[in-house]
Design an enzyme around this catalytic site. Structure first.
Site, PDB file in Angstrom:
ATOM      1  CB  SER A 182       7.517   4.825  13.921  1.00  0.00           C
ATOM      2  OG  SER A 182       7.187   4.348  12.648  1.00  0.00           O
ATOM      3  CE  LYS A 217       7.055   6.975  10.806  1.00  0.00           C
ATOM      4  NZ  LYS A 217       5.892   6.087  10.937  1.00  0.00           N
ATOM      5  CE1 TYR A 267      10.272   6.674   7.809  1.00  0.00           C
ATOM      6  CE2 TYR A 267      10.302   4.691   6.450  1.00  0.00           C
ATOM      7  CZ  TYR A 267       9.753   5.436   7.475  1.00  0.00           C
ATOM      8  OH  TYR A 267       8.672   4.935   8.187  1.00  0.00           O
ATOM      9  CE1 TYR A 296       2.601   5.484  13.549  1.00  0.00           C
ATOM     10  CE2 TYR A 296       2.520   3.619  15.051  1.00  0.00           C
ATOM     11  CZ  TYR A 296       3.238   4.472  14.236  1.00  0.00           C
ATOM     12  OH  TYR A 296       4.578   4.312  14.113  1.00  0.00           O
ATOM     13  CB  VAL A 300       6.881  -1.253  13.797  1.00  0.00           C
ATOM     14  CG1 VAL A 300       8.173  -1.585  13.080  1.00  0.00           C
ATOM     15  CG2 VAL A 300       5.783  -2.213  13.459  1.00  0.00           C
TER      16      VAL A 300
HETATM   17  N1  GLN Z   1      10.417   1.358   9.385  1.00  0.00           N
HETATM   18  C1  GLN Z   1       9.028   1.130   9.658  1.00  0.00           C
HETATM   19  C2  GLN Z   1       8.193   1.309   8.405  1.00  0.00           C
HETATM   20  O1  GLN Z   1       8.391   2.244   7.698  1.00  0.00           O
HETATM   21  C3  GLN Z   1       8.560   2.062  10.734  1.00  0.00           C
HETATM   22  C4  GLN Z   1       7.119   1.853  11.084  1.00  0.00           C
HETATM   23  C5  GLN Z   1       6.814   1.888  12.539  1.00  0.00           C
HETATM   24  O2  GLN Z   1       7.696   1.818  13.386  1.00  0.00           O
HETATM   25  N2  GLN Z   1       5.546   1.925  12.861  1.00  0.00           N
HETATM   26  O3  GLN Z   1       7.331   0.536   8.116  1.00  0.00           O
END
Ligand code: GLN
Length: 316
Positions: free
Chosen positions: A61, A64, A188, A240, A258
């Site tokens: 993530s 992003k 993505y 988050y 994550v």
């Molecule tokens: N690729 C992961 C997902 O879409 C990214 C989520 C994350 O890093 N929190 O679930």
């Protein structure tokens, strides 16, 4: 500085026992929770590191932040924020429930999955071109043409990413994304699978901390206003549904992933990369949080501190 970084790793490694390595993407579950690293880069380009700072992991993530930057570069602020909000939320990172509420018009912000699928869709190019543009930017910022994505993690997420697929279908139904769903998800999932280490994250951090200038070369990649926007949204949404407490306790604009990475930006001063794959219940690195909290205290890095040397100096 390196002494301090290694001490912070030692002081916080006990937190591993309270966290859990992500396993909803099967290829991530073999990560070793005891591998912990940190790297800091300052505006002069000096690097300070500790622990497993050169261990490679997937960016997840944290990507992003860059898809938001690229989307704004390609479609402008208005073009992006008519399709995604910039509000903090109590939703978890992969939530879709607010999207389906009668008044839930668009994703709350670009740091949760639904918002990031929108920003990825807004990057110029179709199919493979979108991801290539993304990878090129990561290579440019890190000055490393060897950066690649991890095929095993990409395929693992592609095969199990039904929740993201569900989110994408709702987004399409609401006309917030327009192209083929699988093409957008492919870009993505690939961007999430790009492999980095703490040094790469520190470089991405200093890029934003220094007005969107490539570390070492000083070349400006985009308007520094875009960096300010991205940094602000990281501050309010990057961790988050823990972003509020994190701002109060750490005060460093940050984005987690994550697989256990955290990117930190101290505007005008430092870029920070931390790694520790055991996660707390919000999906943030549990050791990474502890280390950043300690670092912020020891060096006075919170952007909310009133007496940070030089920060508020101005010519009257
Ligand atoms: N690729 C992961 C997902 O879409 C990214 C989520 C994350 O890093 N929190 O679930």
């Amino acid at each position: 500085m390196e002494k301090l970084l290694n001490r912070l790793i030692k002081e916080n490694e006990y937190l591993v026992q309270y966290g859990k390595v992500a396993d909803y993407i099967p290829a991530l579950k073999n990560a070793n929770p005891n591998e912990i690293g940190i790297c800091i880069m300052d505006v002069e380009g000096n690097l300070y590191s500790g622990g497993d700072y050169n261990k490679k992991f997937t960016i997840q993530s944290i990507s992003k932040v860059l898809s938001l930057m690229l989307a704004v570069m390609d479609k402008g602020e208005e073009g992006v924020f008519k399709k995604v909000d910039m509000e903090p939320t109590d939703e978890s990172f992969n939530s879709l429930y607010k999207l389906d509420l009668p008044y839930g018009e668009k994703p709350s912000n670009p740091m949760i999955n639904s918002g990031a699928i929108v920003t990825t869709s807004l990057i110029d190019g179709r199919g493979e071109e979108k991801f290539n543009r993304f990878l090129e930017i990561v290579r440019k910022i890190t000055q490393d043409d060897n950066i690649i994505y991890n095929k095993e993690v990409y395929i693992s997420e592609k095969e199990t990413g039904d929740k993201n697929r569900a989110i994408a279908h709702i987004l399409k139904n609401k006309k917030l994304i327009e192209e083929d769903i699988e093409d957008i998800l492919d870009a993505y999932f690939k961007q999430c699978s790009i492999e980095v280490d703490c040094i790469d994250l520190a470089k991405i951090g200093i890029f934003f901390a220094n007005g969107c200038k490539i570390p070492n070369t000083g070349e400006a990649l985009c308007d520094e206003e875009i960096g300010t926007l991205v940094t602000a949204i990281m501050t309010t949404c990057g961790m988050y549904d823990f972003s509020g407490e994190y701002a109060a306790k750490v005060g460093i604009p940050s984005k987690s992933g994550v697989s256990g990475g955290i990117l930190g930006i101290v505007p005008g001063r430092f870029g920070i990369g931390v790694y520790g794959p055991a996660l707390d219940k919000h999906g943030n690195s549990i050791v990474g949080y502890g280390i950043l909290k300690g670092l912020s205290k020891e060096l006075g890095l919170s952007i909310f501190k009133s007496n940070t040397e030089g920060r508020f100096s101005c010519v009257i």
